[in-house]
Scaffold this active site. Structure first.
Site, PDB file in Angstrom:
ATOM      1  N   LYS A 163      33.479 -27.206  54.337  1.00  0.00           N
ATOM      2  CA  LYS A 163      33.286 -25.758  54.305  1.00  0.00           C
ATOM      3  C   LYS A 163      34.039 -25.189  53.098  1.00  0.00           C
ATOM      4  O   LYS A 163      35.251 -25.404  52.963  1.00  0.00           O
ATOM      5  CB  LYS A 163      33.833 -25.175  55.616  1.00  0.00           C
ATOM      6  CG  LYS A 163      33.249 -23.851  56.022  1.00  0.00           C
ATOM      7  CD  LYS A 163      33.757 -23.489  57.416  1.00  0.00           C
ATOM      8  CE  LYS A 163      33.252 -22.170  57.883  1.00  0.00           C
ATOM      9  NZ  LYS A 163      33.974 -21.721  59.083  1.00  0.00           N
TER      10      LYS A 163
HETATM   11  C1  E4P Z   1      32.417 -19.343  61.078  1.00  0.00           C
HETATM   12  O1  E4P Z   1      32.166 -20.200  60.289  1.00  0.00           O
HETATM   13  C2  E4P Z   1      33.405 -18.285  60.818  1.00  0.00           C
HETATM   14  O2  E4P Z   1      34.600 -18.853  60.490  1.00  0.00           O
HETATM   15  C3  E4P Z   1      33.521 -17.387  61.998  1.00  0.00           C
HETATM   16  O3  E4P Z   1      32.266 -17.228  62.597  1.00  0.00           O
HETATM   17  C4  E4P Z   1      34.216 -16.083  61.721  1.00  0.00           C
HETATM   18  O4  E4P Z   1      34.119 -15.271  62.873  1.00  0.00           O
HETATM   19  P1  E4P Z   1      35.018 -13.976  63.089  1.00  0.00           P
HETATM   20  O5  E4P Z   1      34.541 -12.901  62.170  1.00  0.00           O
HETATM   21  O6  E4P Z   1      34.795 -13.613  64.529  1.00  0.00           O
HETATM   22  O7  E4P Z   1      36.441 -14.360  62.794  1.00  0.00           O
END
Ligand code: E4P
Length: 217
Positions: free
Chosen positions: A87
């Protein structure tokens, strides 16, 4: 539509896996910290623990923000387990690193995506997944779902194979709307996934069926 769970909590991952509908896991440094997982070695071990619970892709995020650092960290993450997807943040060095990894056959999830232009760059760099954060857009009075619509249109116009991974999903309606708009994947909390189950008429109907069965037996 693939369902990913957005957590580093092993119990919640096991619960979603046991339901039989889980296709993968996304994590980020904040989710790791929330579970008290700190220190490089512990974090790497935790990724392996997650891979050992689920059958699908597990996104593991780099901390570096420079190209060389992302390559170093991303290669170490990819070496951990075949299910790991690296990622990377949506910045210039992240795009460079995305191209580097995809040319090597290592899968990438481009994260922190908030515009159609960013999603277009992610597709051109060969990302396996692009993660538009719909909940965080909603948080600032901007329609997160509209971004899913825009990316779907652009990707379909050119046949990009990058999968739209709707991220920052907060509740059941986000999941249903993303499914209507053609997101390939959604990642959300266990509560949103389990929330899809709920309907009072199901509970009332089941209670009635059981009561009627008892009358005759
Ligand atoms: C996923 O890859 C993200 O890290 C995540 O969905 C972020 O979500 P949030 O905005 O609820 O922290």
């Amino acid at each position: 539509m693939k369902f990913f769970i957005d957590t580093a909590n092993l119990e919640q991952i096991k619960e979603a896996q046991a339901l039989g509908v889980l296709d993968g896991v996304t994590t980020n440094p904040s989710l790791m910290a929330k579970e008290g997982i700190t220190g490089k070695d512990n974090i790497l071990k935790h990724y392996v623990a997650i891979c050992n619970i689920v059958d699908g892709d597990v996104s593991a995020e780099v901390i570096a923000t420079d190209f060389e650092g992302m390559v170093r960290e991303g290669e170490a993450l990819a070496d951990l387990h075949p299910q790991i997807v690296v990622k990377l943040p949506m910045i210039a060095d992240g795009i460079k690193a995305c191209k580097y990894f995809t040319d090597k056959g290592i899968r990438v999830n481009m994260t922190l995506v908030f515009s159609a232009g960013q999603a277009l760059l992610a597709a051109k760099a060969g990302a396996t997944y692009v993660s538009p954060f719909i909940g965080r857009l909603d948080d600032i009075s901007t329609d997160g779902l509209n971004l899913i619509t825009e990316i779907r249109l652009i990707y379909d116009n050119y046949g990009y194979e990058t999968e739209i991974l709707a991220a920052s999903v907060r509740h059941t309606m986000h999941i249903i709307d993303c499914a209507k708009l053609g997101a390939d994947v959604m990642t959300g909390p266990l509560s949103a996934i389990m929330g899809l189950l709920k309907h009072p008429l199901t509970d009332i109907g089941l209670a009635q069926f059981l009561a009627d069965y008892k009358k005759g037996n």
